[in-house]
Scaffold this active site. Structure first.
Site, PDB file in Angstrom:
ATOM      1  CD1 TRP A  87      -2.045  -2.218   0.736  1.00 45.68           C
ATOM      2  CD2 TRP A  87      -3.212  -0.755   1.681  1.00 45.68           C
ATOM      3  NE1 TRP A  87      -3.132  -2.938   0.964  1.00 45.68           N
ATOM      4  CE2 TRP A  87      -4.135  -1.904   1.554  1.00 45.68           C
ATOM      5  CE3 TRP A  87      -3.837   0.436   2.331  1.00 45.68           C
ATOM      6  CZ2 TRP A  87      -5.660  -1.929   1.802  1.00 45.68           C
ATOM      7  CZ3 TRP A  87      -5.414   0.230   2.692  1.00 45.68           C
ATOM      8  CH2 TRP A  87      -6.027  -0.998   2.207  1.00 45.68           C
ATOM      9  CG  ASP A 171     -11.991   1.399   3.433  1.00 45.54           C
ATOM     10  OD1 ASP A 171     -12.577   0.412   3.204  1.00 45.54           O
ATOM     11  OD2 ASP A 171     -11.307   1.537   4.548  1.00 45.54           O
TER      12      ASP A 171
END
Length: 397
Positions: A87, A171
């Site tokens: 990430w 998300d």
């Protein structure tokens, strides 16, 4: 919920040379593409390597290297030596000017001088102050948007011509304003994602980009179509499922098929999905988590029981807990598909998987505290416990 029989297996202890040989065999994708998904950009013979960078951004590998006891090291290897996504986060304490250099080093480490190697990353930039993790939903300001675009441009420069698999904005589903996870500025975040999708798709070469679409137990199909349509799905290969949820692969396969069809009706044809299998080896839905852990979490406020931090399984028969799942691969109906609930008898589901799912990838991080970055004190133990009771085969050290 589709589950196969869970049998505890004792982890073998092997020499590092043997682990390396096994890893090479596991990370080479087969040399042909499936007939039902011939355009799959992840289906070729290039290797899918794991990262060997020894910085704080790769605590899994550092923990593996530091482990002394053979069985503990072997358990950690099941995560550390598996190809997974790193990430890259845009945050208030991150230096935008350094992101290009950081990404360039990650690309070089992952490719190991092989231009066909797959570089995997998740781009997480819509919440630069990180408050959404603690239940607060700050607005995305105009200055945030300006900084976000600068950050994306530098990140893209670092990727260069690398062959990449990208999950864009895990998300993102929060911006669908679903239930209690409301975003105060959803239009701006969706517009930012659409800009990013377009910029990356037109700037990079060899990229396969997948927009976050939540999970089968999160958004309705209609909500997911609205979210993706406003977030640039027309620019990219498809959508990603399961980044921060743990529901089953068969449920997400069925959801991917229905979502792809609904997107086609909305004018976005031939969109395909990737499914996270990093932490759903013992799958469960949000309602199932709530039934077992929800009251305890709300009563105590202890994040050790939070949904993003669901306890690891303590046995091979425990339910509503985390273990690592199917290894990353584009061969979605391979030898271990039966353990997912996609065995030979599941003809319809297998066909859906082959047609609508490009790959199983590891972009969840259930072994980290609240699925976040850094090497918190809980990560080593969670890594071991998640591996001990997994039904699936992975590299071991």
């Amino acid at each position: 919920m589709h589950r196969a029989d869970r049998r505890h297996r004792r982890l073998p202890v092997r020499a590092l040379a043997a682990a390396t040989a096994l890893l090479a065999a596991l990370t080479l994708a087969p040399a042909y593409a499936g007939d039902l998904n011939p355009s799959n950009p992840l289906a070729d013979s290039g290797p899918w390597p794991h990262s060997t960078i020894t910085t704080a951004a790769n605590p899994e590998y550092n923990n593996y290297l530091a482990a002394q006891r053979p069985q503990r090291k072997a358990a950690m290897a099941e995560i550390a030596l598996t190809p997974r996504m790193r990430w890259f986060a845009n945050c208030s304490t991150c230096n935008v000017e350094r992101i290009r250099d950081t990404v360039t080093k990650y690309v070089a480490d992952t490719r190991r001088k092989d231009p066909g190697a797959l570089v995997q990353l998740a781009i997480f930039g819509l919440w630069p102050r990180g408050e959404h993790v603690n239940g607060r939903r700050p607005a995305m300001t105009r200055n945030d948007l300006i900084a976000y675009k600068r950050w994306i441009k530098q990140l893209a420069a670092g990727l260069g011509n690398a062959r990449t698999a990208i999950v864009l904005e895990p998300d993102l589903a929060i911006s669908a304003n679903h239930g209690g996870l409301s975003d105060p500025t959803p239009a701006r975040r969706m517009a930012a994602t659409a800009w990013s999708a377009n910029y990356l798709a037109t700037t990079l070469r060899g990229e396969a980009i997948y927009l976050d679409a939540g999970s089968a137990d999160w958004l309705t199909i209609d909500n997911a179509v609205r979210l993706l349509s406003r977030s640039g799905i027309q620019h990219v290969r498809g959508f990603a499922l399961g980044a921060t949820h743990y529901d089953s692969v068969p449920d997400n396969v069925d959801y991917a098929a229905r979502l792809s069809a609904a997107l086609a009706r909305a004018g976005h044809r031939a969109k395909r999905g990737v499914i996270d299998t990093a932490d759903n080896g013992t799958p469960f839905t949000w309602p199932q988590w709530n039934a077992r852990w929800g009251a305890l979490y709300r009563r105590t406020g202890n994040k050790a029981y939070a949904f993003d931090n669901t306890p690891t399984c303590g046995s091979s028969t425990e339910q509503v807990c985390q273990t690592i799942g199917h290894q990353p691969t584009w061969d979605v109906v391979g030898p271990e598909a039966g353990k997912l609930g996609l065995g030979e008898q599941q003809t319809a589901l297998r066909t859906q998987a082959e047609r609508y799912v490009d790959a199983y990838l590891w972009f969840g991080r259930g072994w980290r505290w609240m699925q976040q970055g850094g090497n918190d004190s809980q990560t080593p133990t969670r890594m071991v416990r998640m591996a001990l009771h997994s039904r699936f085969d992975h590299p071991t050290g």
